[in-house]
Write a protein that holds these residues in place. Sequence first.
Motif, PDB file in Angstrom:
ATOM      1  N   LYS A 144       0.843  -1.197   0.000  1.00 11.23           N
ATOM      2  CA  LYS A 144       0.000   0.000   0.000  1.00 11.23           C
ATOM      3  C   LYS A 144       0.879   1.249   0.000  1.00 11.23           C
ATOM      4  O   LYS A 144       1.867   1.325   0.742  1.00 11.23           O
ATOM      5  CB  LYS A 144      -0.922   0.012   1.217  1.00 11.23           C
ATOM      6  CG  LYS A 144      -2.036  -1.033   1.134  1.00 11.23           C
ATOM      7  CD  LYS A 144      -3.080  -0.790   2.202  1.00 11.23           C
ATOM      8  CE  LYS A 144      -4.265  -1.744   2.023  1.00 11.23           C
ATOM      9  NZ  LYS A 144      -5.349  -1.456   2.981  1.00 11.23           N
ATOM     10  N   SER A 145       0.507   2.231  -0.814  1.00 12.36           N
ATOM     11  CA  SER A 145       1.283   3.472  -0.858  1.00 12.36           C
ATOM     12  C   SER A 145       1.026   4.331   0.380  1.00 12.36           C
ATOM     13  O   SER A 145       1.884   5.110   0.795  1.00 12.36           O
ATOM     14  CB  SER A 145       0.947   4.267  -2.124  1.00 12.36           C
ATOM     15  OG  SER A 145      -0.441   4.572  -2.174  1.00 12.36           O
ATOM     16  N   ARG A 146      -0.154   4.171   0.972  1.00 13.33           N
ATOM     17  CA  ARG A 146      -0.485   4.875   2.211  1.00 13.33           C
ATOM     18  C   ARG A 146      -0.886   3.862   3.265  1.00 13.33           C
ATOM     19  O   ARG A 146      -1.852   3.127   3.089  1.00 13.33           O
ATOM     20  CB  ARG A 146      -1.614   5.873   1.981  1.00 13.33           C
ATOM     21  CG  ARG A 146      -1.250   7.024   1.045  1.00 13.33           C
ATOM     22  CD  ARG A 146      -2.402   8.006   0.926  1.00 13.33           C
ATOM     23  NE  ARG A 146      -2.078   9.093   0.016  1.00 13.33           N
ATOM     24  CZ  ARG A 146      -2.913  10.084  -0.293  1.00 13.33           C
ATOM     25  NH1 ARG A 146      -4.124  10.102   0.249  1.00 13.33           N
ATOM     26  NH2 ARG A 146      -2.561  11.036  -1.133  1.00 13.33           N
ATOM     27  N   LYS A 147      -0.149   3.837   4.328  1.00 11.14           N
ATOM     28  CA  LYS A 147      -0.391   2.866   5.383  1.00 11.14           C
ATOM     29  C   LYS A 147      -1.111   3.528   6.554  1.00 11.14           C
ATOM     30  O   LYS A 147      -0.689   4.574   7.047  1.00 11.14           O
ATOM     31  CB  LYS A 147       0.927   2.259   5.859  1.00 11.14           C
ATOM     32  CG  LYS A 147       1.666   1.472   4.782  1.00 11.14           C
ATOM     33  CD  LYS A 147       3.012   1.001   5.299  1.00 11.14           C
ATOM     34  CE  LYS A 147       3.704   0.086   4.291  1.00 11.14           C
ATOM     35  NZ  LYS A 147       3.946   0.701   3.005  1.00 11.14           N
ATOM     36  N   GLY A 148      -2.215   2.935   6.970  1.00 10.97           N
ATOM     37  CA  GLY A 148      -2.916   3.442   8.145  1.00 10.97           C
ATOM     38  C   GLY A 148      -2.145   3.065   9.403  1.00 10.97           C
ATOM     39  O   GLY A 148      -1.778   1.901   9.586  1.00 10.97           O
ATOM     40  N   GLU A 149      -1.877   4.024  10.251  1.00  6.98           N
ATOM     41  CA  GLU A 149      -1.101   3.771  11.453  1.00  6.98           C
ATOM     42  C   GLU A 149      -1.892   4.168  12.702  1.00  6.98           C
ATOM     43  O   GLU A 149      -2.517   5.229  12.745  1.00  6.98           O
ATOM     44  CB  GLU A 149       0.217   4.553  11.407  1.00  6.98           C
ATOM     45  CG  GLU A 149       1.156   4.089  10.295  1.00  6.98           C
ATOM     46  CD  GLU A 149       2.482   4.828  10.322  1.00  6.98           C
ATOM     47  OE1 GLU A 149       2.676   5.633  11.265  1.00  6.98           O
ATOM     48  OE2 GLU A 149       3.301   4.594   9.431  1.00  6.98           O
ATOM     49  N   THR A 150      -1.851   3.289  13.707  1.00  7.62           N
ATOM     50  CA  THR A 150      -2.466   3.603  14.999  1.00  7.62           C
ATOM     51  C   THR A 150      -1.564   4.583  15.732  1.00  7.62           C
ATOM     52  O   THR A 150      -0.350   4.378  15.805  1.00  7.62           O
ATOM     53  CB  THR A 150      -2.633   2.311  15.832  1.00  7.62           C
ATOM     54  OG1 THR A 150      -3.404   1.371  15.085  1.00  7.62           O
ATOM     55  CG2 THR A 150      -3.329   2.601  17.154  1.00  7.62           C
ATOM     56  N   ARG A 151      -2.141   5.645  16.298  1.00  7.95           N
ATOM     57  CA  ARG A 151      -1.323   6.710  16.881  1.00  7.95           C
ATOM     58  C   ARG A 151      -0.523   6.226  18.095  1.00  7.95           C
ATOM     59  O   ARG A 151       0.654   6.495  18.216  1.00  7.95           O
ATOM     60  CB  ARG A 151      -2.213   7.891  17.284  1.00  7.95           C
ATOM     61  CG  ARG A 151      -1.440   9.148  17.651  1.00  7.95           C
ATOM     62  CD  ARG A 151      -2.387  10.316  17.890  1.00  7.95           C
ATOM     63  NE  ARG A 151      -3.218  10.114  19.062  1.00  7.95           N
ATOM     64  CZ  ARG A 151      -2.830  10.394  20.319  1.00  7.95           C
ATOM     65  NH1 ARG A 151      -1.623  10.874  20.535  1.00  7.95           N
ATOM     66  NH2 ARG A 151      -3.648  10.200  21.327  1.00  7.95           N
TER      67      ARG A 151
END
Length: 501
Positions: A144-151
């Motif tokens: 994925k070019s944009r990875k969702g990250e948990t803060r």
Amino acid sequence: MEFSVKSGSPEKQRSACIVVGVYEPRRLSPVAEQLDEISEGYISSLLRRGDLEGKPGQMLLLHHVPNILSERVLLVGCGKERELNERQYRQIIDKTIKTLNETGSMEAVCFLTELHVKGRDTYWKVRHAVETTQDGLYNFDQLKSRKGETRRPLRKIVFNVPTRRELSVGEDAIRHGLAISSGMSLCKDVANMPPNICNPAYLAEEAKKLANDHKNVSVDIVDEAKMKELGMNSYLAVGRGSENESIMSVINYQGGKSGDAPIVFVGKGLTFDSGGISIKPADGMDEMKYDMGGAAGVLGLMKSIAELQLPMNIVGVLAGCENMPGSRAYRPGDILTTMSGQTVEVLNTDAEGRLVLCDALSYVERFNPDVVIDLATLTGACVIALGRHATGLLSSHNPLAHELLNASEQSGDRAWRMPLWEEYQDQLDSPFADFSNLGGREAGTITAACFLSRFTKKYNWAHLDIAGTAWRSGKNKGSTGRPVPMLTQYLLNKTDLADES
């Protein structure tokens, strides 16, 4: 994720969060009762107001509970105490970890490992908590070019055990659970990789990486030229329509004495299965990248074995191949001469896995194995018979079948034995060759195993059909990492480490 075990009273825990259970209906677990007493009835008063019933999976996050050192207390619904079983326990752990990961609690002390699960001890509860946690937090986002990250993701979890005497048991459980989880993650990563990246050469490279990371692991590569020398014509025929070379990767793990007979695992590695000339329907064909689930499972298993440093010799075979239509592709009606010398009439080019495996099963005779277990996403019939919950198990050796079934129950990675009676062999009859590669619609899983059994006369053998269990379909599609837990448990049971489990 960092895991540890400790034995201590809940009121003395200074952590971002303490996790305790509440049974249905609104009945506090022993640990939750201690917290309630310290907080002067704060928790029980919330329950009386109806904030939590204790139903399985219910969550209530409390902040700054009076007289409690931890910042948060997470109350977890555990259902009725006498009905808490293995499946429900794992579901509760999974929901708990995902909730913690979303609350900003970067560490937690979990007392759920003190819950009573019928027939299961501390080792089992801690190990399965580790495996469930790692499985639930797994995410395949490499492409994925944009990875969702948990803060503020959960980074550390401490499992509490009832007594200090059980600390060493808990530590062993964590070590075993992490090794199994590591193998499952590798299995998932490789299986989830798209077929334009994951081809037989990619499988070979992954095997070499494993060897580079562990001194007692080595890899031999059998390419098409070598296969031709060996007479592996059946294996070669399947890959002829593809521009990707067929490659069999042989992983050798030396943990036992020199000369000890190895246990051999053979994984079907069809990195993409179009069906060949007998092409599959378009619907769902993207999931045919998972037709190498057996090879991915063997690769993951070998990683778990290497991390556990099991005291035995193991051989893992990744039978890499790609089944594509083309001018050089094999055809229905072809007759192939296998490495064993037996001839096979091809009735359907989509029954290709057995044509690859049969030569691989002949190849492993050279190791004089103790036992051979093959794992393969072999038949859609197995999905119809058993659904997505159980792996199909077929074996010509009763003691081996019983060992695998026992390991499947211990690990929660379930299998179900199907018959391998002589009567089914007749469905493979051919007027032109020794037999055909297809036994008709009836008993498809069994006749596929019957086909393989004709190449396993020189050793004790079992076949695992993982067509229904290797991956999930739908919105949350992806590899499951199975049957790494079952097979690792099978091997643990054959060592002194079994006493710890």
